[in-house]
Design an enzyme around this catalytic site. Structure first.
Site, PDB file in Angstrom:
ATOM      1  CG  ASP A 145       2.071  -3.931   5.439  1.00 13.70           C
ATOM      2  OD1 ASP A 145       2.032  -2.884   4.763  1.00 13.70           O
ATOM      3  OD2 ASP A 145       3.053  -4.235   6.139  1.00 13.70           O
ATOM      4  NE  ARG A 173       2.280  -1.381  -0.586  1.00  7.72           N
ATOM      5  CZ  ARG A 173       2.830  -1.964   0.477  1.00  7.72           C
ATOM      6  NH1 ARG A 173       2.251  -1.900   1.653  1.00  7.72           N
ATOM      7  NH2 ARG A 173       3.971  -2.623   0.344  1.00  7.72           N
ATOM      8  N   GLY A 194      12.168   0.658   3.538  1.00  4.87           N
ATOM      9  CA  GLY A 194      11.753   1.785   4.350  1.00  4.87           C
ATOM     10  C   GLY A 194      12.020   1.585   5.830  1.00  4.87           C
TER      11      GLY A 194
END
Length: 421
Positions: A301, A332, A78
């Protein structure tokens, strides 16, 4: 055909090891774009980079920056897609950018529209707002003042900031609403400053004037995102003598994920900075009945890693800032919800309040579990530390190549028993 899995056997002994972490993917990708822009400007041919990340995303970017073909395949990277879109537009190249099926479902419309407002010609080849895209060198980009939402991917903003010095009038970006992932924007500006670019970031305004990149050297720091999985291992280890030294990390890091130092204090991990990195040790924590409130808007993250640790340690969480996780390598949030069920935990979404509540289970399973990774490197590595407490299988182990290719080897060197099955 059966999906390849890696089996992790429950850890029986304390870990006392030193780990040479991979280099930061975030720093590497930004530095490579800056190097390429400086070369294009012919102002700084000697932008020298060392310790560039071996992550597949970074290697893909490095390869594509030197590729002469018209079609550039970013695979599932990405950051590479977004940074290259701005780079190709400002350097007046004619290219088609494409990627995997998942990459083609990740939005790029906000960045494309911003570049169009600066004069870029960008065509969506399949679906409006999504790759693949074709960039035409019709008009040189011009600087101006633009507005962008602050809660979008910081990679859009960073992509624009790095090309800003090449625009005749520079760039003035006004970020509207709340600003997510601010540390990543600041990292970009600090790296640009290292190569001579002056800027200002006051309130919600970022200004970069037209100016040349300057020659300099830069050694990429080790990756704090990769460090987070070792923090999780220390947190989940049942042996109080567990001690891990993570090499190549700096106390004054530019990386936003350095906040893992503070986050993991809640889970019993003490950090001590030394000359060549940071030493992790276990410490006792007080038990609390109220949910621990954590906001991941600036460090998305880390969310998966922390959620797994909390679930395993029976610590309820009130989590915010997970919105961007839904448009990563996979959704996610959904992936976490599905896989945390396997350790008896429930991740509840309170959509109206933009928060997620983690309800840990009463106890961990006594039989081996199998974790799906959803083609997401962070799912594999976030759940791997559960091997401190139980036997588990992780599907598609090669997915870690995206950011930490040596992950399983490093676990094995540290004393974990691993076997591909």
């Amino acid at each position: 055909m059966m999906t390849k899995m890696i089996h992790l056997k429950i850890l029986q002994t304390p870990i006392q090891t030193a780990v040479q972490l991979p280099s930061s993917k975030s720093e590497s990708n930004r530095a490579l774009i800056i190097q390429a822009l400086a070369k294009y400007q012919q102002a700084a041919a000697n932008v020298e980079l060392s310790n560039i990340s071996e992550a597949r995303d970074t290697q893909t970017l490095q390869r594509l920056l030197g590729e002469e073909g018209k079609i550039l395949d970013v695979l599932d990277a990405g950051t590479t897609m977004r940074f290259l879109t701005a780079f190709i537009a400002v350097t007046q190249q004619h290219k088609i950018l494409t990627g995997t099926a998942r990459m083609q479902s990740r939005p790029i419309g906000i960045l494309a529209e911003a570049l169009k407002s600066l004069g870029a010609s960008i065509e969506f080849l399949k679906h409006a707002g999504y790759p693949p895209i074709e960039i035409h060198p019709k008009h040189p980009l011009q600087g101006k003042a633009i507005q962008m939402r602050g809660d979008i991917s910081s990679q859009y903003i960073s992509a624009l900031l790095m090309i800003a010095p090449l625009l005749p009038d520079g760039l003035d970006i006004e970020l509207t609403g709340k600003i997510n992932s601010r540390p990543y924007i600041e990292m970009t500006l600090q790296l640009m400053a290292h190569f001579g670019i002056q800027s200002s970031f006051e309130g919600n305004h970022i200004k970069v004037a037209h100016q040349p990149y300057q020659a300099n050297q830069y050694a990429i720091e080790s990756d704090w995102s990769g460090a987070s999985y070792w923090y999780a291992i220390v947190a989940l280890s049942e042996n109080t003598t567990t001690k891990i030294t993570l090499k190549g990390l700096r106390a004054d890091s530019l990386q936003g994920d350095r906040v893992i130092v503070e986050l993991m204090q809640h889970f019993g991990v003490k950090s001590t900075f030394v000359a060549d990195g940071v030493v992790l040790e276990k410490v006792a924590i007080a038990s609390e009945s109220a949910p621990l409130e954590l906001n991941f808007a600036q460090c998305p993250d880390l969310a998966q890693t922390v959620a797994v640790v909390a679930a395993a340690k029976g610590i309820p969480l009130q989590m915010k800032g997970l919105e961007s996780l839904k448009i990563k390598e996979t959704d996610r949030v959904n992936a976490l919800q599905q896989e945390l069920k396997k350790v008896g935990s429930h991740l509840e979404e309170k959509e109206s309040q933009a928060e997620w509540l983690l309800h840990p289970g009463a106890e961990l399973p006594t039989v081996p579990i199998t974790i799906q990774t959803y083609e997401d490197h962070r799912m594999a590595m976030a759940f791997a530390p559960l091997a401190c407490l139980l036997n588990l299988n992780i599907e598609d182990p090669e997915v870690v190549a995206k950011s930490y290719p040596r992950f399983w080897d490093d676990l094995q060197k540290a004393g974990m028993e691993t076997k591909v099955v």
